[in-house]
Design a protein around this motif. Structure first.
Motif, PDB file in Angstrom:
ATOM      1  N   LYS C 200      -3.654   2.072   7.639  1.00 23.66           N
ATOM      2  CA  LYS C 200      -4.239   2.279   6.210  1.00 23.66           C
ATOM      3  C   LYS C 200      -3.977   3.829   5.759  1.00 23.66           C
ATOM      4  O   LYS C 200      -3.699   4.050   4.559  1.00 23.66           O
ATOM      5  CB  LYS C 200      -5.638   2.010   6.178  1.00 23.66           C
ATOM      6  CG  LYS C 200      -6.174   0.478   5.941  1.00 23.66           C
ATOM      7  CD  LYS C 200      -7.426   0.275   5.600  1.00 23.66           C
ATOM      8  CE  LYS C 200      -7.643  -1.234   5.167  1.00 23.66           C
ATOM      9  NZ  LYS C 200      -9.055  -1.443   5.159  1.00 23.66           N
ATOM     10  N   CYS C 207       0.056   2.767  -4.234  1.00 26.71           N
ATOM     11  CA  CYS C 207      -1.026   2.005  -3.678  1.00 26.71           C
ATOM     12  C   CYS C 207      -2.315   2.766  -4.188  1.00 26.71           C
ATOM     13  O   CYS C 207      -2.606   3.614  -3.686  1.00 26.71           O
ATOM     14  CB  CYS C 207      -1.270   1.672  -2.073  1.00 26.71           C
ATOM     15  SG  CYS C 207      -2.467   0.958  -1.965  1.00 26.71           S
ATOM     16  N   ASP C 210      -7.904  -0.201  -1.925  1.00 27.55           N
ATOM     17  CA  ASP C 210      -7.718  -0.454  -0.616  1.00 27.55           C
ATOM     18  C   ASP C 210      -6.629  -1.104   0.092  1.00 27.55           C
ATOM     19  O   ASP C 210      -6.152  -2.421  -0.541  1.00 27.55           O
ATOM     20  CB  ASP C 210      -8.920  -1.334  -0.275  1.00 27.55           C
ATOM     21  CG  ASP C 210      -9.075  -1.383   1.208  1.00 27.55           C
ATOM     22  OD1 ASP C 210      -8.861  -0.342   1.888  1.00 27.55           O
ATOM     23  OD2 ASP C 210      -9.702  -2.276   1.809  1.00 27.55           O
ATOM     24  N   LYS C 212      -3.647  -3.563   1.419  1.00 27.27           N
ATOM     25  CA  LYS C 212      -3.622  -4.535   1.971  1.00 27.27           C
ATOM     26  C   LYS C 212      -2.591  -4.900   2.696  1.00 27.27           C
ATOM     27  O   LYS C 212      -1.303  -4.533   2.778  1.00 27.27           O
ATOM     28  CB  LYS C 212      -3.280  -5.602   0.715  1.00 27.27           C
ATOM     29  CG  LYS C 212      -3.303  -7.274   1.024  1.00 27.27           C
ATOM     30  CD  LYS C 212      -4.491  -7.943   0.878  1.00 27.27           C
ATOM     31  CE  LYS C 212      -4.131  -9.433   1.417  1.00 27.27           C
ATOM     32  NZ  LYS C 212      -5.493  -9.961   1.985  1.00 27.27           N
ATOM     33  N   VAL C 214      -0.266  -6.826   5.847  1.00 30.65           N
ATOM     34  CA  VAL C 214       0.170  -7.855   6.787  1.00 30.65           C
ATOM     35  C   VAL C 214       0.984  -7.741   7.783  1.00 30.65           C
ATOM     36  O   VAL C 214       1.576  -6.679   8.070  1.00 30.65           O
ATOM     37  CB  VAL C 214       1.064  -9.026   5.822  1.00 30.65           C
ATOM     38  CG1 VAL C 214       0.197  -9.220   4.765  1.00 30.65           C
ATOM     39  CG2 VAL C 214       2.131  -8.168   5.358  1.00 30.65           C
ATOM     40  N   VAL C 237      -6.028  -9.371   9.259  1.00 29.30           N
ATOM     41  CA  VAL C 237      -4.951  -9.523   8.324  1.00 29.30           C
ATOM     42  C   VAL C 237      -4.221 -10.668   8.417  1.00 29.30           C
ATOM     43  O   VAL C 237      -4.215 -11.310   9.541  1.00 29.30           O
ATOM     44  CB  VAL C 237      -4.061  -8.317   8.527  1.00 29.30           C
ATOM     45  CG1 VAL C 237      -4.955  -7.137   8.478  1.00 29.30           C
ATOM     46  CG2 VAL C 237      -3.260  -8.188   9.862  1.00 29.30           C
ATOM     47  N   GLU C 238      -3.434 -10.996   7.411  1.00 26.85           N
ATOM     48  CA  GLU C 238      -2.696 -12.239   7.410  1.00 26.85           C
ATOM     49  C   GLU C 238      -1.324 -12.084   8.399  1.00 26.85           C
ATOM     50  O   GLU C 238      -0.761 -10.898   8.147  1.00 26.85           O
ATOM     51  CB  GLU C 238      -2.279 -12.823   6.299  1.00 26.85           C
ATOM     52  CG  GLU C 238      -3.270 -13.157   5.042  1.00 26.85           C
ATOM     53  CD  GLU C 238      -3.790 -14.583   5.586  1.00 26.85           C
ATOM     54  OE1 GLU C 238      -3.204 -15.227   6.651  1.00 26.85           O
ATOM     55  OE2 GLU C 238      -4.862 -15.053   4.836  1.00 26.85           O
ATOM     56  N   TYR C 253       4.892  -9.433  -2.866  1.00 23.89           N
ATOM     57  CA  TYR C 253       3.888 -10.491  -3.007  1.00 23.89           C
ATOM     58  C   TYR C 253       3.714 -11.365  -1.656  1.00 23.89           C
ATOM     59  O   TYR C 253       4.708 -11.680  -1.213  1.00 23.89           O
ATOM     60  CB  TYR C 253       3.851 -11.083  -4.300  1.00 23.89           C
ATOM     61  CG  TYR C 253       3.717 -10.424  -5.433  1.00 23.89           C
ATOM     62  CD1 TYR C 253       2.513 -10.308  -6.135  1.00 23.89           C
ATOM     63  CD2 TYR C 253       4.900 -10.066  -6.029  1.00 23.89           C
ATOM     64  CE1 TYR C 253       2.397  -9.658  -7.237  1.00 23.89           C
ATOM     65  CE2 TYR C 253       4.873  -9.417  -7.207  1.00 23.89           C
ATOM     66  CZ  TYR C 253       3.709  -9.036  -7.845  1.00 23.89           C
ATOM     67  OH  TYR C 253       3.756  -8.217  -9.007  1.00 23.89           O
ATOM     68  N   THR C 256      -0.029 -17.323  -1.711  1.00 22.46           N
ATOM     69  CA  THR C 256      -1.352 -18.040  -1.178  1.00 22.46           C
ATOM     70  C   THR C 256      -1.705 -18.986  -1.861  1.00 22.46           C
ATOM     71  O   THR C 256      -1.157 -19.191  -3.056  1.00 22.46           O
ATOM     72  CB  THR C 256      -2.381 -16.709  -1.297  1.00 22.46           C
ATOM     73  OG1 THR C 256      -3.075 -16.809  -2.569  1.00 22.46           O
ATOM     74  CG2 THR C 256      -2.014 -15.209  -0.891  1.00 22.46           C
ATOM     75  N   LYS C 261      -0.247 -12.569  -4.442  1.00 21.09           N
ATOM     76  CA  LYS C 261      -1.115 -11.557  -3.835  1.00 21.09           C
ATOM     77  C   LYS C 261      -0.443 -10.325  -3.490  1.00 21.09           C
ATOM     78  O   LYS C 261       0.469 -10.374  -2.464  1.00 21.09           O
ATOM     79  CB  LYS C 261      -2.140 -11.833  -2.781  1.00 21.09           C
ATOM     80  CG  LYS C 261      -3.319 -12.870  -3.089  1.00 21.09           C
ATOM     81  CD  LYS C 261      -4.648 -12.007  -3.065  1.00 21.09           C
ATOM     82  CE  LYS C 261      -5.704 -12.799  -3.882  1.00 21.09           C
ATOM     83  NZ  LYS C 261      -6.402 -14.008  -3.082  1.00 21.09           N
ATOM     84  N   ILE C 263       1.147  -7.130  -1.911  1.00 20.34           N
ATOM     85  CA  ILE C 263       0.858  -6.401  -0.336  1.00 20.34           C
ATOM     86  C   ILE C 263       1.144  -4.981  -0.319  1.00 20.34           C
ATOM     87  O   ILE C 263       2.268  -4.497  -1.284  1.00 20.34           O
ATOM     88  CB  ILE C 263       1.919  -7.113   0.545  1.00 20.34           C
ATOM     89  CG1 ILE C 263       1.846  -8.576   0.574  1.00 20.34           C
ATOM     90  CG2 ILE C 263       2.101  -6.469   1.879  1.00 20.34           C
ATOM     91  CD1 ILE C 263       0.516  -8.827   1.096  1.00 20.34           C
ATOM     92  N   ASP C 264       0.457  -4.212   0.284  1.00 19.75           N
ATOM     93  CA  ASP C 264       0.880  -2.703   0.526  1.00 19.75           C
ATOM     94  C   ASP C 264       1.506  -2.223   1.571  1.00 19.75           C
ATOM     95  O   ASP C 264       2.247  -1.461   1.753  1.00 19.75           O
ATOM     96  CB  ASP C 264      -0.349  -1.854   0.104  1.00 19.75           C
ATOM     97  CG  ASP C 264      -1.005  -2.379  -1.043  1.00 19.75           C
ATOM     98  OD1 ASP C 264      -0.471  -2.398  -2.242  1.00 19.75           O
ATOM     99  OD2 ASP C 264      -2.171  -2.982  -1.082  1.00 19.75           O
TER     100      ASP C 264
END
Lengths: 316, 268, 468
Positions: C200, C207, C210, C212, C214, C237-238, C253, C256, C261, C263-264
């Motif tokens: 993070k 970004c 918060d 995201k 993966v 996390v995914e 993205y 989902t 969604k 993604i960062d």
């Protein structure tokens, strides 16, 4: 939830249900082979098993002749048969393995040990006499997994996708079983009331594991085609009936809609199908034509699936 | 010389492409050898987005498409003012150390034939002269012939055939130069060529790194250094690496048909 | 050879209690516990896949119950050394992809960088978020005596094994709770949350919320797939594959059930060349077309950065002490292994004449492949390698045959010495460094063998760091 996760869960359940259906078909065939003097009907029966499981062409391209042992081997263990029980179990496990963390440890363990137990069978030479034991192993494990899902999974969207996979497969499979044998359910056949008819009908009920249930539902009265059509298509209590599957699919699609707080009514097609079946009588079905009705049903279900796929599995 | 250029690429997709991303290196290189007066890139379908300028100085654009079927036309056009510096490249916005261009790729890796050829060459201390030598050797070894090689033919293979097109000349020169530790790279661009019967004016040549001069552009299929008739578009290790349009189709089983047309004319 | 448990017939301090405990364990209990441990691993599904063996492609890594133990003093030194190295490695990567001062200063020959396939020319001039290229580093350490811990290898791309560090502990705690009550053992289970923290801190510039995260895996056939799903689960996390992501207008993205969604941060566990078919292998379906554009336009971060693998190249390894001195002005706390570089004429000569005393490694190989242990090789094998080195000296380095320290294993219920190494996993983010107090110990299961790689029959042990 990741689209692929939803898709993997759906197919896990679908392949498990398919494995279960195939061994039920084998169970029926096995039962026939125990009845003497049915040479003629016998070959037919084996052929219709192949038709029902949708693997007739695949089989004939490899084996050329209809032969009991070969069909058993083909349906249970053949790698080249995409719907063999072995392939179904492997695919179910591959699917769930990709989403390990979306299911409980218990569910994973149940699927994983099923895979290993079945895999052990492939290590020794297959003998026809082992068939009942194998059928039992598959049925037991699939039921165990389903029970574990219901008992341990969180009732979230993942749960809905699991259940949906199960009932889409069942709706499709039951419809195909009836369709392959639809002629024995038609009132015009001259064989009505004969031994053969009775025998054929009971086989059909057995192939969806509903022979006893039928007796429960209709008491000791004689089996006839009206009751069977009613039972396998319209009965709301028979877990193998088309209506039952449609009701489940409808319910879980509605749950998803609520879960995702969607405004658009995705499940209109299924809702329509559900309402239609609810009002239908056996005579309506016979008026439409049983075969017609089933073909339309299979088409409708697959179009509901296409919508589901587009909406949740393609994810963009 | 002021040139008007229109480069049109047509695609035809026989069935639906669920998702298509195309990466374009079509914007002329910024350098003193050529000054862009105006330039425009467009697509008949899809979202065109400017991405970033990469380490080689390419201004990269991407086209994003969903559910694409049928025809797509990508047009890159504009006006550019070119100057002749006898091949010496000035002011390229290239951040790489030239020694990065000593690596071989699948298309440029020398085999027995290229090694054999290299052994016959006498190295000169004067790098400029030596690079010209190499350029001439490639020109004289290969006969220009279309249709015998394709875009997957390696330098080694085309040398075996002794035939090929500009791309093959370029690959062989790159391979040879690297054997003598001269950094070399593949360049894509346009060539205004009145003598050519074909209206085929997309061209490929080679840049060699000479310590005293920096990158110098040699055209082995014409036995010379580039001049004001050349327009530089993209560069890389080889044909594949430098290709001006790259596309990736996902889950696409159908066919794809491609043709392109380039018009170059001198502005009066 | 250094025996970590018994030194000059005395039991070394950290092992005091455990050794006596192990010796007192009745044989039937040991055997029972071994079966119990194996069942636990099977049940959890901790497996790794073996290549070229599709049918039953999963195996358990053999687990040995005798723990590897380090005192807090020993650990402090390792931690300091690893921190120093991680900072230097990231400074080095930032430098070679920008101004390349270290080359200008002639500390490292330019050819070694620019002609190195691990040097990704597309990364030149690009500013990675917070200048961190390799946030997760697995450092392979061997112990040669009471005081010396040497670094054998840095793994800066996608080091694996951290799931075993955590699971081994889980299983030991379940089986021998009494040991954990009586000894003061540092916990390791906070690793996943530290990893989230570190990632993070490396959010891309664009970004604003918060971030995201993966984890990008090549899929369930990959040998480390279990670890990928394990981490995704514990990090919350995914776990995605390339096909789960797509890029539109430079934004990445995830597909989902509720639509795309954004993604960062992508913690990728696939190799550079599979990341984006537009930039690397054009025929690969593992990656995400356009993700490099998303990265370069600062819409997403890819950890580790493409091209970070340059730092763990074996040819660069030999310069690590110089790299530490150059960027930090410090002496390296953890020493390298003496290494001969075959491209150097003098060293080449020594290597060729002393093959039987050396370990030869291919510069770009990993996992124990492309390696020769001189003392164990036949004449024929030695000759083959001699020719290979002569043909391409740049591709080889040589090291002395190392005396890895030993720790006992339960070999059919009785204790027996085996060679071990140590792989701690360090995390480096924006103004943050974290090393959990534990590591993966790999152990050679064959007596006298020096190869600890799991792909070649090595096993693992729980590794304890004692608190004061």
């Amino acid at each position: 939830m990741l689209s692929r996760t939803a898709e993997n869960l759906y197919w896990t359940a679908r392949y498990l249900e398919r494995a279960d259906s195939i061994v039920r078909l084998l169970e029926v065939a096995y039962r026939i082979s125990l009845v003497p003097n049915t040479k003629e009907g016998y070959d037919n029966e084996w052929e219709s098993i192949l038709s029902t499981s949708g693997t007739k062409n695949e089989y004939l391209s490899v084996y050329k002749e209809i032969k009991k042992e070969k069909i058993e081997l083909f349906l249970l263990f053949d790698d080249s048969n995409s719907s063999s029980v072995k392939n179904c179990i492997t695919k179910a496990r591959d699917n769930i393995k990709m989403v390990r963390t979306a299911v409980t440890l218990e569910v994973w363990n149940a699927v994983n040990s099923f895979f290993y137990n079945y895999y052990d069978l492939t290590k020794k030479k297959y003998l026809s006499k082992d068939l009942p034991e194998i059928i039992d192993l598959v049925k037991r494990n699939v039921n165990l997994i389903k029970g574990t899902i219901i008992n341990t999974q969180l009732l979230n969207d993942g749960f809905d996708f699991l259940i949906l996979g199960n009932y889409f497969e069942r709706a499709d499979f039951t419809a195909r079983i009836i369709d392959v044998k639809y002629f024995i359910l038609l009132p015009s056949t001259s064989l009505i009331g004969t031994q053969i008819d009775n025998f054929q009908w009971s086989l059909m009920l057995r192939s969806v594991s509903s022979y006893r249930a039928f007796k429960w539902a209709y008491g000791n009265s004689e089996i006839d085609y009206i009751k069977i059509i009613d039972f396998l298509i319209l009965n709301s209590k028979c877990p193998r009936s088309l209506f039952f599957s449609v009701e489940k699919i409808n319910y879980h699609l509605k749950r998803l809609k609520k879960h995702y707080k969607e405004n658009k009514n995705f499940s209109s097609k299924i809702e329509g199908l559900f309402r239609k079946l609810k009002k239908l009588s056996v005579n309506d079905i016979l008026d439409e034509g049983l075969h017609e009705f089933l073909s339309n049903f299979i088409k409708d279900i697959s179009s509901v699936y296409s919508d589901l796929e587009k909406k949740y599995f393609l994810g963009s | 010389m002021i040139l008007n250029i229109k480069h049109q690429t047509n695609y035809n997709f026989s069935s639906c492409v669920p998702r298509l991303v195309q990466s374009l290196r079509l914007y002329p290189s910024k350098c003193k050898n050529q000054k862009v007066i105006n330039w425009n890139i467009s697509t008949s379908i899809g979202q065109l987005t400017e991405s970033h300028q990469d380490a080689l100085g390419h201004k990269i654009y991407n086209i994003y498409n969903e559910s694409l079927v049928g025809k797509q036309t990508i047009v890159s056009e504009g006006t550019i003012d070119t100057k002749d510096f006898q091949g010496v490249m000035h002011g390229l916005e290239d951040q790489l150390n030239p020694f990065c261009f000593l690596r071989f790729t699948e298309l440029t890796r020398p085999g027995d034939k290229i090694n054999e050829l290299s052994r016959k060459i006498i190295k000169k201390n004067n790098e400029i002269k030596f690079c010209h030598d190499l350029n001439i050797i490639v020109y004289e070894t290969i006969n220009f012939k279309t249709g015998v090689t394709n875009n997957q033919t390696t330098a080694e293979e085309s040398l075996k055939l002794k035939k090929g097109v500009c791309q093959d000349y370029a690959h062989i020169l790159i391979s040879l130069s690297k054997i003598f530790s001269i950094p070399a790279r593949y360049v894509n661009g346009y060539l205004r060529d009145d003598n050519h019967i074909n209206n085929y004016s997309s061209h490929a040549w080679v840049e060699l790194f000479i310590k005293e001069l920096g990158w110098v552009a040699f055209d082995p299929s014409h036995k010379k250094c580039i001049d004001e008739n050349y327009v530089r578009i993209s560069c890389g290790y080889d044909f594949i690496d430098a290709s001006p349009i790259k596309g990736v189709k996902l889950n696409y089983p159908g066919g794809e048909h491609l043709n392109f047309k380039i018009d170059i004319n001198i502005q009066q | 050879m250094f025996n970590e448990v018994i030194n000059k017939s005395n039991i070394r301090m950290p092992y005091n209690k455990v050794f006596n405990w192990a010796e007192a364990l009745p044989k039937n209990i040991i055997l029972k516990k071994q079966i119990q441990a194996e069942n636990l691993f099977k049940k959890i599904g901790v497996t790794f896949s073996v290549y070229n063996n599709y049918d039953v492609s999963e195996r358990l890594i053999p687990f040995d119950m005798f723990p590897r133990i380090l005192s807090s003093m020993e650990w402090m030194k390792i931690e300091k050394g690893i921190k120093q190295r991680s900072i230097a490695i990231n400074a080095f990567l930032n430098d070679v992809y920008h101004r390349a001062e270290i080359i200008k200063a002639k500390v490292i020959p330019d050819k070694l960088i620019y002609n190195n396939p691990a040097y990704d020319i597309r990364m030149v001039g690009f500013n990675v978020p917070k200048n961190i290229y390799s946030p997760i580093i697995g450092t392979d350490i061997i112990r040669t005596n009471e005081i010396n811990f040497n670094v054998l290898e840095d793994n800066c791309r996608t080091p694996s094994g951290v799931s075993y560090m955590i699971e081994n502990r889980e299983i030991m705690m379940r089986m021998f709770p009494e040991l954990f009550e009586s000894l003061n053992i540092e916990a390791v289970d906070s690793y996943p949350s530290h990893l989230v923290d570190i990632l993070k801190s490396l959010a891309p510039k664009k970004c604003k919320s918060d971030p995201k995260i993966v984890i990008l895996t090549p899929g369930h056939l990959n040998s480390a797939y279990y670890e990928h799903s394990f981490l995704a689960d514990l990090m919350g996390v995914e776990l995605v594959q390339g096909s789960d992501l797509f890029v539109n207008n430079n934004i990445t993205y995830m597909k989902t059930t509720e639509g795309p969604k954004k993604i960062d941060i992508i913690y990728r566990r696939i190799d550079d060349e599979y990341l984006d078919p537009l930039y690397y292998k054009n025929d690969s379906l593992l990656g995400v077309p356009g993700v490099i554009d998303s990265y370069k336009t600062e819409n997403v971060n890819i950890c580790s950065a493409p091209g970070a693998g340059l730092a763990d190249d074996k040819a660069i390894y030999t310069f690590m002490p110089d790299i530490i001195k150059f960027y930090l002005g410090e002496e390296p706390i953890l020493k390298n292994i003496k290494t001969w570089r075959c491209y150097d004429k003098k060293e080449f000569k020594y290597v060729i004449n002393n093959l039987e005393k050396l370990v030869i490694k291919e510069v770009h190989g990993s996992g124990g492949y492309g390696m020769l242990i001189g003392s164990k090789a036949s004449k024929k094998e030695l000759n083959i390698f001699k020719n290979k080195i002569k043909k391409a000296p740049d591709n080889f380095i040589a090291q002395p045959i190392l005396e890895l320290s030993t720790v006992p294993i339960f070999d059919k219920a009785s204790l027996s010495e085996r060679h071990v190494d140590l792989r701690p996993f360090s995390l480096i983010g924006h103004k943050k460094f974290k090393l959990v107090n534990g590591a993966l110990t790999r152990v050679a299961l064959k007596k006298n063998s020096l190869i600890v790689n799991s792909s070649q029959g090595g096993g693992v042990k729980d590794t304890w760091v004692l608190a004061d």
